[in-house]
Design a protein around this motif. Structure first.
Motif, short mmCIF file in Angstrom:
data_model
loop_
_atom_site.label_atom_id
_atom_site.label_comp_id
_atom_site.label_asym_id
_atom_site.label_seq_id
_atom_site.Cartn_x
_atom_site.Cartn_y
_atom_site.Cartn_z
N LEU A 53 0.80 -1.23 0.00
CA LEU A 53 0.00 0.00 0.00
C LEU A 53 0.83 1.28 0.00
N GLY A 54 2.12 1.15 0.28
CA GLY A 54 3.01 2.30 0.17
C GLY A 54 2.95 3.27 1.33
N LEU A 55 3.24 4.53 1.03
CA LEU A 55 3.34 5.58 2.03
C LEU A 55 2.09 5.73 2.90
N PRO A 56 0.87 5.70 2.33
CA PRO A 56 -0.33 5.87 3.18
C PRO A 56 -0.39 4.86 4.32
N ALA A 57 0.06 3.63 4.06
CA ALA A 57 0.05 2.62 5.12
C ALA A 57 1.11 2.92 6.17
N LEU A 58 2.28 3.31 5.73
CA LEU A 58 3.36 3.62 6.67
C LEU A 58 2.99 4.77 7.59
N LEU A 59 2.31 5.77 7.05
CA LEU A 59 1.99 6.96 7.83
C LEU A 59 1.00 6.70 8.97
N ILE A 60 0.22 5.64 8.86
CA ILE A 60 -0.71 5.33 9.95
C ILE A 60 -0.12 4.33 10.93
N GLY A 61 1.11 3.89 10.65
CA GLY A 61 1.75 2.91 11.51
C GLY A 61 2.29 3.52 12.79
N ARG A 62 2.85 2.66 13.61
CA ARG A 62 3.46 3.09 14.86
C ARG A 62 4.92 2.68 14.89
N THR A 63 5.16 1.38 15.05
CA THR A 63 6.54 0.91 15.15
C THR A 63 7.32 1.14 13.85
N PRO A 64 6.81 0.75 12.68
CA PRO A 64 7.56 1.02 11.45
C PRO A 64 7.81 2.52 11.22
N LEU A 65 6.89 3.33 11.71
CA LEU A 65 7.01 4.78 11.52
C LEU A 65 8.29 5.32 12.15
N CYS A 66 8.74 4.71 13.24
CA CYS A 66 9.96 5.17 13.90
C CYS A 66 11.15 5.11 12.95
N TYR A 67 11.20 4.08 12.12
CA TYR A 67 12.31 3.95 11.18
C TYR A 67 12.20 4.99 10.06
N PHE A 68 10.99 5.26 9.63
CA PHE A 68 10.80 6.28 8.59
C PHE A 68 11.15 7.66 9.13
N LEU A 69 10.76 7.95 10.36
CA LEU A 69 11.09 9.23 10.96
C LEU A 69 12.61 9.38 11.13
N SER A 70 13.28 8.28 11.41
CA SER A 70 14.74 8.31 11.50
C SER A 70 15.33 8.73 10.16
N HIS A 71 14.73 8.23 9.09
CA HIS A 71 15.17 8.62 7.75
C HIS A 71 14.88 10.10 7.50
N LEU A 72 13.70 10.56 7.88
CA LEU A 72 13.33 11.96 7.65
C LEU A 72 14.23 12.92 8.42
N LEU A 73 14.69 12.51 9.58
CA LEU A 73 15.61 13.36 10.35
C LEU A 73 16.88 13.65 9.55
N GLY A 74 17.27 12.70 8.74
CA GLY A 74 18.47 12.88 7.93
C GLY A 74 18.24 13.71 6.68
N THR A 75 16.98 13.93 6.32
CA THR A 75 16.68 14.69 5.11
C THR A 75 16.19 16.10 5.42
N GLU A 76 16.01 16.40 6.70
CA GLU A 76 15.53 17.71 7.15
C GLU A 76 14.15 18.06 6.58
N THR A 77 13.33 17.05 6.40
CA THR A 77 11.96 17.28 5.92
C THR A 77 10.93 16.73 6.91
N ILE A 78 11.36 16.54 8.13
CA ILE A 78 10.47 15.90 9.10
C ILE A 78 9.27 16.77 9.45
N GLU A 79 9.39 18.10 9.21
CA GLU A 79 8.25 18.98 9.48
C GLU A 79 7.05 18.60 8.61
N ASN A 80 7.32 18.02 7.43
CA ASN A 80 6.21 17.59 6.57
C ASN A 80 5.39 16.50 7.25
N PHE A 81 6.09 15.58 7.90
CA PHE A 81 5.35 14.53 8.62
C PHE A 81 4.55 15.11 9.77
#
Length: 257
Positions: A53-81
């Motif tokens: 299902l892609g990004l929409p599924a990840l965004l409603i997650g909890r545990t997997p979301l932590c890994y995605f947020l870790s990635h966003l911290l490195g791209t400086e776009t975490i404010e979008n999330f």
């Protein structure tokens, strides 16, 4: 004139429907801790559902979301999330008074839309104007177009995440189930906090001119993630770097507080 049906539109509708179904189930299970094979586990989005299902599924997650947020911290776009997440919460909020609702709409504007705000997102000026008008009219849906735009901005980051090293790591740690043990949750949250720590130690080495601004951002990020973790898992985490120390560093020579 015949209306042409686009397969991509059909796929998008299918994804949205499935994600909404999963979201409803997750809301129902939010406060429940299940027992599976003698272990305490929490219901969540699965890696295979994210694959499908892609990004929409990840965004409603909890545990997997932590890994995605870790990635966003490195791209400086975490404010979008954080903006997306804020609007998701807004959509399900009930307000006792119209004034309370309008205050919330204004707070979101101050945090994410106002020029120079801490988590300012990149949206068109006409969208900002539309939002301002919506706030004046106390329209709870005034942020919808901005939300859709931000989801589009998150898609490239998601593609990078899937193609990078964090996704295989997440897959290895979480497996294919749609529930995770307390150990798996703790590992995911700890991984996210380690990324925040790395940002702190990097900022410590910055010049005296830029260090307070960097520390200010890290302080706000850390505070936001505390709130997010508490809301997602009904737990909090112990900081390796005391928030009081970080706040004191963040306010040095900066007139925000």
């Amino acid at each position: 004139m015949f209306q042409v049906e686009h397969p991509m539109d059909d796929k998008r509708e299918m994804v949205e429907k499935r994600v909404e179904d999963i979201k409803r189930k997750m809301r129902g299970m939010k406060k429940k801790i299940l027992i599976k094979f003698g272990n305490k586990v929490c219901y969540d989005i699965s890696v295979s559902q994210i694959d499908t299902l892609g990004l929409p599924a990840l965004l409603i997650g909890r545990t997997p979301l932590c890994y995605f947020l870790s990635h966003l911290l490195g791209t400086e776009t975490i404010e979008n999330f954080f903006f997306y997440d804020e609007i998701e919460q807004l959509e399900v909020m009930s307000f006792e008074t119209e004034e309370e609702q309008k205050n919330t709409l204004e707070e979101i504007f101050e945090t994410f839309i106002k020029a120079g705000s801490e988590f300012e997102i990149n949206i068109a000026s006409k969208t900002k104007t539309k939002i301002k008008k919506g706030i004046e009219e106390n329209d709870k849906n005034c942020y919808q177009s901005a939300k859709e735009h931000i989801i589009n901005l998150l898609n490239p980051a998601f593609t990078q995440f899937i193609g990078g090293s964090l996704f295989p790591l997440m897959k290895k740690r979480l497996g294919e189930r749609n529930y995770y043990t307390m150990k798996q949750i703790s590992e995911a949250v700890s991984f996210l906090i380690e990324k925040l720590d790395e940002m702190f130690y990097t900022a410590e080495k910055a010049s005296e001119t830029t260090r307070p601004t960097l520390m200010r951002r890290i302080y706000i990020l850390r505070k936001s993630i505390h709130i997010l973790v508490e809301r997602k898992f009904s737990v909090d985490f112990v900081d390796s770097i005391p928030m009081e120390e970080l706040e004191a560093t963040a306010t040095t020579n900066v007139g925000f507080f």
